[in-house]
Write a protein that holds these residues in place. Structure first.
Motif, PDB file in Angstrom:
ATOM      1  N   UNK A 304       0.814  -1.217   0.000  1.00 44.71           N
ATOM      2  CA  UNK A 304       0.000   0.000   0.000  1.00 44.71           C
ATOM      3  C   UNK A 304       0.850   1.271   0.000  1.00 44.71           C
ATOM      4  N   UNK A 305       2.153   1.114  -0.208  1.00 48.88           N
ATOM      5  CA  UNK A 305       3.021   2.293  -0.215  1.00 48.88           C
ATOM      6  C   UNK A 305       3.536   2.520  -1.630  1.00 48.88           C
ATOM      7  N   UNK A 306       2.682   3.039  -2.450  1.00 50.11           N
ATOM      8  CA  UNK A 306       3.009   3.268  -3.854  1.00 50.11           C
ATOM      9  C   UNK A 306       3.365   4.737  -4.045  1.00 50.11           C
ATOM     10  N   UNK A 307       4.430   5.001  -4.764  1.00 48.50           N
ATOM     11  CA  UNK A 307       4.790   6.396  -5.017  1.00 48.50           C
ATOM     12  C   UNK A 307       3.923   6.961  -6.135  1.00 48.50           C
ATOM     13  N   UNK A 308       3.454   8.190  -5.983  1.00 46.76           N
ATOM     14  CA  UNK A 308       2.723   8.822  -7.090  1.00 46.76           C
ATOM     15  C   UNK A 308       3.636   8.991  -8.295  1.00 46.76           C
ATOM     16  N   UNK A 309       3.060   8.897  -9.480  1.00 46.65           N
ATOM     17  CA  UNK A 309       3.806   9.144 -10.713  1.00 46.65           C
ATOM     18  C   UNK A 309       3.961  10.654 -10.867  1.00 46.65           C
ATOM     19  N   UNK A 310       5.183  11.094 -11.172  1.00 45.70           N
ATOM     20  CA  UNK A 310       5.471  12.521 -11.328  1.00 45.70           C
ATOM     21  C   UNK A 310       5.872  12.831 -12.777  1.00 45.70           C
ATOM     22  N   UNK A 311       5.796  14.120 -13.111  1.00 44.12           N
ATOM     23  CA  UNK A 311       6.042  14.534 -14.499  1.00 44.12           C
ATOM     24  C   UNK A 311       7.451  14.212 -14.971  1.00 44.12           C
ATOM     25  N   UNK A 330      12.602   6.227 -23.919  1.00 40.14           N
ATOM     26  CA  UNK A 330      12.661   6.480 -22.482  1.00 40.14           C
ATOM     27  C   UNK A 330      12.637   7.993 -22.305  1.00 40.14           C
ATOM     28  N   UNK A 331      11.469   8.526 -21.943  1.00 45.03           N
ATOM     29  CA  UNK A 331      11.271   9.970 -21.861  1.00 45.03           C
ATOM     30  C   UNK A 331      10.508  10.303 -20.579  1.00 45.03           C
ATOM     31  N   UNK A 332      10.616  11.551 -20.095  1.00 46.50           N
ATOM     32  CA  UNK A 332       9.847  11.947 -18.906  1.00 46.50           C
ATOM     33  C   UNK A 332       8.346  11.800 -19.146  1.00 46.50           C
ATOM     34  N   UNK A 333       7.617  11.456 -18.100  1.00 49.77           N
ATOM     35  CA  UNK A 333       6.170  11.292 -18.207  1.00 49.77           C
ATOM     36  C   UNK A 333       5.504  12.567 -18.711  1.00 49.77           C
ATOM     37  N   UNK A 334       6.074  13.719 -18.378  1.00 46.99           N
ATOM     38  CA  UNK A 334       5.480  14.994 -18.784  1.00 46.99           C
ATOM     39  C   UNK A 334       5.810  15.415 -20.204  1.00 46.99           C
ATOM     40  N   UNK A 335       6.430  14.544 -20.997  1.00 45.41           N
ATOM     41  CA  UNK A 335       6.777  14.892 -22.381  1.00 45.41           C
ATOM     42  C   UNK A 335       5.515  15.091 -23.214  1.00 45.41           C
ATOM     43  N   UNK A 336       5.561  16.083 -24.097  1.00 45.90           N
ATOM     44  CA  UNK A 336       4.422  16.342 -24.979  1.00 45.90           C
ATOM     45  C   UNK A 336       4.451  15.384 -26.163  1.00 45.90           C
ATOM     46  N   UNK A 337       3.325  15.291 -26.842  1.00 42.13           N
ATOM     47  CA  UNK A 337       3.240  14.465 -28.054  1.00 42.13           C
ATOM     48  C   UNK A 337       4.251  14.952 -29.088  1.00 42.13           C
TER      49      UNK A 337
END
Length: 656
Positions: A304-311, A330-337
């Motif tokens: 139950x200790x999951x880290x939130x996904x960040x940009x 392999x790119x940051x989650x906050x990458x644009x299309x």
């Protein structure tokens, strides 16, 4: 307030025959009408029909406002027309009283704050009823609302009559006053010069009060959104500047020492959280999260200790071409299309005018916008990313793997305890829920690109709902004989019952909706052999899911529950969407703060559901089963409704 008052005096009126004149030109104006059903013609002498009004249109208001005769004749175009009517006395009273109770503050000839004057009745010491008034903010400029908040509402924020102005402001400020605007405004208020002709002591008291209010505001803000203080660069810079100013002011105003200590506590929390995060700079990507394995060393705490996904989290994913070749990025989650397209083009040495699109298992292609974010978590359950020149989009076809499994897991699933499956499903849903920041609901509904923020944690939670729903359907249509399907049906109904018992309403709804899907509900031979006890249980579940009267049964049930609750998130998203699309965010340059109240109510619901720790009482027979955990977190499903229905008809052909 006008809407509320009008709603209380509305009268329903109907007329059966078309051609009926509702009123004639020159008549005295007695009522205002809203068309509920049907249509009418507006006829003026000498000009004939000048326009036609339809459902939702209104007429007859002008004569009431001007106290003048009717300017046109209204003739029914259809049979059986329905109207909502407000009579003249009520109409005028509401206009008079509401205007009397609306206070408008102006600057440079323009409204900057609109307040609603609300009478409050209290019992006096002598037992008599005493009336006083409070002012609720209806609309205003962001700066003026903040000023009003700091100068008045904070003084009485602990009273019940404050209408939660501070909390609503902080829960919704990202819409009308994001951090990079709010922080400078707070600093400006903190440093504002005191221009008073009174003595120095009074001026000093005012200056101290002003500074205390700013620090109190920051404390409340921190309580509402502690993660923002760790992640938002504008807030971190603001805290540093405020801390320096407060430290210097403590020499001149010693009474600020408590505020200085409080601010330091916030900053220590911030630094502590930052230190914890440093070793995890390269964090696990969402793609890996979806497929990770669990070993026997896992404990309940780690589950139950999951880290939130960040940009800035690294996100590993594949982008396919028309021939099903692919490149791994392999790119940051906050990458644009747009950034993904450029990286893919370089990797595959493609030409220009490329578009990125999602190809669903059905073959549907959705072209993604250049400024969209966190697209990998917002894909459909079996959706894949493809890239192609714009003119070749039609050549993109789904991968064979997108069709989903060809055989069910009924043998493995039957071996698992239903309560154990419900237990670990609830733990997983809770783990996903607690990572969802309430602001993500706003970003999702208003548009992530508008804020430049990701909604990956909310995406993952909503995605799992769809996975569970399609899992139920998939297992049912892949079970080849009737007896297996009846066993599965019983097990799924029992699973839904256990989820409901654990207050996991998200998975409860997903399971019941899966069983209500046409591919399953049409399996009459299967349902006929289901014991009556389970038929009755499922009928009760369907009653709870009844969508009539805006899911009234469900809402009344949830209102009686205590936290922790895992709510039916799609309904909360629907509420928020209707609130957003049905109400303007601004009118006449002012923020519609009544809309902010409605948005905050949905966010408060999510906050309440998460307000207590999940502490399920596991049966002594429940052991930490890596097999069950892995099964739940790696569901393989068919999400193509057409394919699911085809399988269903093969199992039980349509009866002639």
């Amino acid at each position: 307030m006008v809407k509320r008052e009008l709603a209380s005096v509305l009268i329903f009126e109907s007329h059966a025959k078309s051609g009926t004149a509702l009123f004639n030109q020159g008549d005295e104006g007695k009522s205002w009408y809203i068309i509920l059903k049907g249509s009418v013609n507006v006829v003026i002498y000498g000009r004939g029909v000048v326009c036609t009004l339809h459902e939702g249109d209104d007429f007859g208001k002008l004569a009431l406002l001007n106290d003048s005769p009717r300017a046109a004749t209204i003739v029914l175009r259809d049979d059986n027309c329905h109207f909502l009517r407000v009579d003249k006395d009520d109409f005028n009273r509401i206009l008079r009283d509401v205007e009397a109770n609306t206070v408008r503050l102006k600057e440079h000839g323009k409204d900057v704050l609109v307040l609603e004057k609300i009478p409050m009745n209290n019992q006096g010491p002598d037992g008599t009823t005493q009336t006083h008034y409070r002012y609720s903010v209806m609309a205003g400029t962001p700066e003026k609302m903040l000023e009003h908040l700091l100068e008045s509402s904070l003084e009485s924020k602990i009273e019940e009559a404050t209408d939660n102005f501070l909390e609503v402001f902080l829960l919704t400020h990202v819409i009308f006053m994001p951090s990079d605007q709010l922080c400078p405004a707070l600093l400006a208020h903190y440093h504002a010069k005191v221009n008073r002709k009174s003595d120095e002591e009074e001026s000093a008291d005012y200056a101290v009060t002003q500074r205390k209010f700013v620090v109190q505001f920051v404390q409340e803000w921190f309580c509402i959104a502690p993660d923002s203080f760790k992640e938002d660069a504008a807030i971190r810079e603001f805290l540093q500047k405020l801390h320096e100013s407060l430290k210097a002011d403590c020499h001149e105003y010693p009474s600020l020492i408590h505020e200085h200590t409080s601010l330091e506590d916030i900053m220590k929390y911030d630094k502590g959280r930052m230190q914890v995060e440093k070793p995890f700079k390269r964090r696990i990507s969402p793609s890996v999260i979806l497929t990770r394995r669990f070993n026997k060393e896992n404990t309940m705490e780690t589950l139950t200790r999951r880290r939130p996904i960040k940009a800035d989290d690294e996100n590993v994913f594949k982008v396919f071409c028309a021939d099903h070749s692919y490149t791994t990025l392999c790119m940051p989650m906050g990458s644009t299309v747009k950034a993904i397209i450029l990286q893919t083009r370089d990797n595959l040495r493609l030409g220009n005018d490329l578009v990125l699109c999602e190809v669903k298992s059905t073959g549907e292609r959705i072209i993604l916008k250049d400024n969209d974010l966190c697209i990998t978590t917002s894909l459909s359950v079996n959706g894949k990313l493809f890239i192609a020149p714009r003119e070749h989009i039609d050549a993109l076809t789904p991968l064979p793997e997108q069709e989903g499994p060809t055989a069910g897991t009924v043998t493995m699933f039957e071996m698992m305890s239903t309560k154990e499956v419900a237990y670990y499903m609830t733990l997983y849903d809770w783990e996903l829920l607690i990572t969802v920041d309430e602001y993500e609901l706003i970003y999702q509904v208003f548009g992530r690109h508008t804020f430049g923020k990701i909604t990956s944690n909310l995406d993952m939670f909503l995605r799992h709902f769809n996975e569970v729903q399609f899992w139920v359907i998939t297992e049912m249509v892949l079970a080849q004989n009737v007896s297996k399907r009846v066993q599965l049906l019983r097990k799924f109904i029992k699973l839904a019952a256990h989820c409901k018992e654990y207050q996991n309403l998200n998975s409860f709804f997903a399971i019941v909706m899966g069983l209500s899907n046409i591919a399953v509900s049409r399996l009459s031979q299967t349902w006929e052999k289901l014991p009556s006890k389970f038929k009755k249980m499922f009928a009760e579940f369907e009653t709870l899911m009844d969508p009539t009267r805006n899911h009234r049964v469900y809402r009344l049930t949830v209102a009686k529950l205590a936290a922790p609750i895992i709510p039916f998130m799609p309904l909360l998203m629907k509420d928020l969407t209707f609130t957003h699309e049905g109400n303007k965010t601004y009118f006449d340059g002012l923020v519609n703060f009544e809309k902010m109240h409605m948005i905050a109510q949905t966010m408060r619901t999510v906050r309440f559901c998460k307000s207590q720790q999940l502490d399920l009482e596991a049966s002594t027979s429940l052991k930490l089963s890596s097999e069950v955990i892995e099964y739940i977190r790696n569901l393989h499903v068919i999400d193509n409704q057409r394919l699911l229905t085809q399988f269903s008809y093969k199992l039980e052909p349509r009866r002639t």
